[in-house]
Scaffold this active site. Sequence first.
Site, mmCIF file in Angstrom:
data_model
loop_
_atom_site.group_PDB
_atom_site.id
_atom_site.type_symbol
_atom_site.label_atom_id
_atom_site.label_comp_id
_atom_site.label_asym_id
_atom_site.label_seq_id
_atom_site.Cartn_x
_atom_site.Cartn_y
_atom_site.Cartn_z
ATOM 1 N N LYS A 204 0.858 -1.178 0.000
ATOM 2 C CA LYS A 204 0.000 0.000 0.000
ATOM 3 C C LYS A 204 0.900 1.236 0.000
ATOM 4 O O LYS A 204 1.329 1.711 1.039
ATOM 5 C CB LYS A 204 -0.916 0.003 1.234
ATOM 6 C CG LYS A 204 -2.254 0.751 1.022
ATOM 7 C CD LYS A 204 -2.123 2.232 0.675
ATOM 8 C CE LYS A 204 -1.834 3.050 1.919
ATOM 9 N NZ LYS A 204 -1.797 4.540 1.591
ATOM 10 N N GLU A 279 9.279 1.667 11.221
ATOM 11 C CA GLU A 279 10.415 2.573 11.030
ATOM 12 C C GLU A 279 9.818 3.961 10.931
ATOM 13 O O GLU A 279 9.170 4.299 9.941
ATOM 14 C CB GLU A 279 11.194 2.186 9.769
ATOM 15 C CG GLU A 279 12.576 2.845 9.690
ATOM 16 C CD GLU A 279 12.532 4.247 9.120
ATOM 17 O OE1 GLU A 279 12.708 5.206 9.929
ATOM 18 O OE2 GLU A 279 12.341 4.397 7.924
ATOM 19 N N CYS A 313 13.928 11.098 6.891
ATOM 20 C CA CYS A 313 13.814 10.768 8.314
ATOM 21 C C CYS A 313 15.161 10.861 9.015
ATOM 22 O O CYS A 313 15.227 11.018 10.236
ATOM 23 C CB CYS A 313 13.215 9.380 8.492
ATOM 24 S SG CYS A 313 14.177 8.039 7.744
ATOM 25 N N GLU A 428 9.406 16.582 14.986
ATOM 26 C CA GLU A 428 9.886 16.398 13.616
ATOM 27 C C GLU A 428 9.154 17.355 12.676
ATOM 28 O O GLU A 428 7.927 17.322 12.573
ATOM 29 C CB GLU A 428 9.666 14.955 13.165
ATOM 30 C CG GLU A 428 10.256 14.670 11.797
ATOM 31 C CD GLU A 428 10.073 13.223 11.361
ATOM 32 O OE1 GLU A 428 11.006 12.662 10.776
ATOM 33 O OE2 GLU A 428 8.980 12.660 11.609
#
Length: 526
Positions: A204, A279, A313, A428
């Site tokens: 997906k 992750e 990331c 973040e």
Amino acid sequence: MTTTATISANLPTDIKDVHIQNYINGEWAPPTNGLFLDKYNPATGQVILQIPDSASADVDSAVKAAKAAFPLWSKTPVSERAAILLRIADLIDENSSILGTFESLDQGKPVFSAIHFEMPMCAASFRQFAKLITDGGIKESESRLESMITPTSITQPKASITESVTQHIAAGVAGLITPWNFPLPMVCFKLAPCIAAGSTCVVKPTELSSITSFLLSHILHAAGVPKGVVNIIFGSGLGAGEPLVKHKDVKLISFTGGSATGARIGALASGQFKRVSLELGGKNPAMFFDDCNIDHAVTTSIRGAYTNQGEVCLCASRQYVQHGIYEKFVEMFRQKVRSDIFVGNPLDPRTFYGPVISQQHMDKVLGYIRLAQEESATVEFLVNPNDIAVKGVSSDGRLTIEGHEGGYFIAPTLITNIKQSSRVMQEEIFGPVVCILPFGTEEEAVELANDTEYGLSASVWTLDHDKLDRVMRQINAGLVWGNNWLNMDQDMPFGGMGCSGNCRENGKYSLEFYTEVKTLSRHVFD
């Protein structure tokens, strides 16, 4: 025998010829509900195509296909699986220009990086796991234990030997949910070990950047991947992702993305005891000591801040510089960004970074910039004066780019004089925004670096090897670099701590995730 010389993916080269459909059981089909989502070009803000807005019925069909394909695929000889992986890699290489161009158009990343860096990464993933399984895959454990047993009498034990071995077997149907910042590399990063291990899957991709995943379905088909082994469903997280996570026949979930979504996936999967690999995000520190190679450090710190629009990331979004070089470091940083960084059309080979992925994400990033301004931090927009494409900079850093006025462009943003406790330092941002703060002692640097809920990566910069080793070992992160950034060994484990996730991927660690381990213990009779 089919060879790479006789197969072709026949990929489209014009966006007008791209009509995204779900790929289920070796065939392409529209979503059963007939609904589609608009896909916007981040460089222009204009709709360029539509993707399926798939729902649970599409997911169920894909999972059924993967489940039906699993018994045969899991028993397919390693040599045959490896040959298919190698054909996939070759086809990616043959179509790297097409794939990279669409990746740039879809995501906003510079086309040069997409073609020459990311597409080779995709091919390398399949070659890596083809070699790994050919070379023996996961090394099995063996033991030989001498013990006492009582075969006929409680009172007369007899010496015996027990031999034990481990066996790794394919785990079943996996759900692979991938992010929008590196669309095709992240699909390949998960898909290659999954099918190499003998598991089947439903992929997906993110609805924000789906084009290359659709093109990959044609490559998989041309490479001879059997029907049902890989299925690709397009749509939103709520409409397609959540049903995939909750499906009773999906045995494991591998997800890369934001921490909030990861927490939701973990909660949904826990009730069915699924294996879950998460992750997640990062708020990664970089520590620059007085004795570092400052020229190399500044150059790399800029890459670490602004590569891929900061949508990485692993980006070094928190940078700490020792007092002795702080002022010099920051000034060098300013000047080099203003002279070397060009922001604009991602299809222009001169562009260092392009637009962020969406209007919604741009609003989020600009919101953090405004927050820093409200907190009286020093906020600088380091626009290159020679970048003639830049026609304006708003008070919060949005750029107006000639010919791309509706695009989601943000200036290279430098924030100083901000509190460590600020949300700008703790959350973040995932955009072209970096904060640089001073520190005094080695102990303070470690304390500042570890002052976060995240633990994905970090970097330490010093020419003192003892200090380098000492500091690196104290940082709470899954990956710590010394005097470099983004140098990756694909056989070493990758993953984070805390809010950055719970997994380790790469090499044998990925194969282990997509397999179940059995212990076979047998008594050896005289």
